[in-house]
Design an enzyme around this catalytic site. Sequence first.
Site, PDB file in Angstrom:
ATOM      1  CG  ASP A  10     -25.611  51.406 -74.538  1.00 61.64           C
ATOM      2  OD1 ASP A  10     -26.816  51.391 -74.868  1.00 61.64           O
ATOM      3  OD2 ASP A  10     -25.153  52.146 -73.652  1.00 61.64           O
ATOM      4  CG  ASN A  58     -32.061  45.869 -72.526  1.00 59.87           C
ATOM      5  OD1 ASN A  58     -31.047  45.359 -72.996  1.00 59.87           O
ATOM      6  ND2 ASN A  58     -32.118  47.163 -72.234  1.00 59.87           N
TER       7      ASN A  58
HETATM    8  C1  FPP Z   1     -28.904  48.677 -76.732  1.00 61.09           C
HETATM    9  O1  FPP Z   1     -29.021  49.838 -77.524  1.00 61.09           O
HETATM   10  C2  FPP Z   1     -29.080  47.473 -77.543  1.00 61.09           C
HETATM   11  C3  FPP Z   1     -29.958  46.489 -77.287  1.00 61.09           C
HETATM   12  C4  FPP Z   1     -30.867  46.481 -76.143  1.00 61.09           C
HETATM   13  C5  FPP Z   1     -30.082  45.334 -78.199  1.00 61.09           C
HETATM   14  C6  FPP Z   1     -28.829  44.798 -78.849  1.00 61.09           C
HETATM   15  C7  FPP Z   1     -29.232  43.702 -79.745  1.00 61.09           C
HETATM   16  C8  FPP Z   1     -29.034  43.639 -81.081  1.00 61.09           C
HETATM   17  C9  FPP Z   1     -28.244  44.597 -81.855  1.00 61.09           C
HETATM   18  C10 FPP Z   1     -29.648  42.526 -81.843  1.00 61.09           C
HETATM   19  C11 FPP Z   1     -28.701  41.536 -82.413  1.00 61.09           C
HETATM   20  C12 FPP Z   1     -27.827  40.891 -81.402  1.00 61.09           C
HETATM   21  C13 FPP Z   1     -27.355  39.649 -81.495  1.00 61.09           C
HETATM   22  C14 FPP Z   1     -26.452  39.103 -80.438  1.00 61.09           C
HETATM   23  C15 FPP Z   1     -27.666  38.793 -82.631  1.00 61.09           C
HETATM   24  P1  FPP Z   1     -30.063  50.905 -77.036  1.00 61.09           P
HETATM   25  O2  FPP Z   1     -31.390  50.569 -77.614  1.00 61.09           O
HETATM   26  O3  FPP Z   1     -30.020  50.978 -75.542  1.00 61.09           O
HETATM   27  O4  FPP Z   1     -29.541  52.211 -77.663  1.00 61.09           O
HETATM   28  P2  FPP Z   1     -29.568  53.624 -76.938  1.00 61.09           P
HETATM   29  O5  FPP Z   1     -28.704  53.480 -75.724  1.00 61.09           O
HETATM   30  O6  FPP Z   1     -28.997  54.509 -77.970  1.00 61.09           O
HETATM   31  O7  FPP Z   1     -31.003  53.911 -76.626  1.00 61.09           O
END
Ligand code: FPP
Length: 129
Positions: A10, A58
């Site tokens: 996150d 998501n």
């Molecule tokens: C949540 O942060 C993160 C995600 C929905 C995506 C996580 C995936 C990656 C980093 C890509 C690579 C992963 C792998 C396993 C290769 P957010 O967007 O919710 O952040 P926020 O809470 O600050 O809005």
Amino acid sequence: MPRHVAIVMDGNGRWASRRGLSRHEGHRRGKDSVRAVVDAARELGIPYLTLYAFSSENWGRPTTEVSFLMGLFHRYLITETKRLMKRDIRVLALGDTERLPPRVREALAETVAATRDNRGMTVALALSY
Ligand code: FPP
């Protein structure tokens, strides 16, 4: 030393906006962190690492962000499998992977199959969980 570490991936967006970067850049850097975390866990001898990378909620994000993330997952699987093999790391897939686009599903299945006999550490990737 814990036997199992689970990470909810996150905060990519917040991390990026605090630095004046785009959310996409935050996700891209998140992918770099995955590599660092996997390597560190392997070196520390942690047997199981679970990465909660993409929740079922998501799917409701803007299409461009979902496509970007799917591209990152795809690229990660294609480029990292060799490194995972070298480190004797087995990959398991968790979540409703049937919902993933075909190319991601296929790359995931290939990585899982290629690494199935590795015993150095297990990385479980939770996608659409
Ligand atoms: C949540 O942060 C993160 C995600 C929905 C995506 C996580 C995936 C990656 C980093 C890509 C690579 C992963 C792998 C396993 C290769 P957010 O967007 O919710 O952040 P926020 O809470 O600050 O809005």
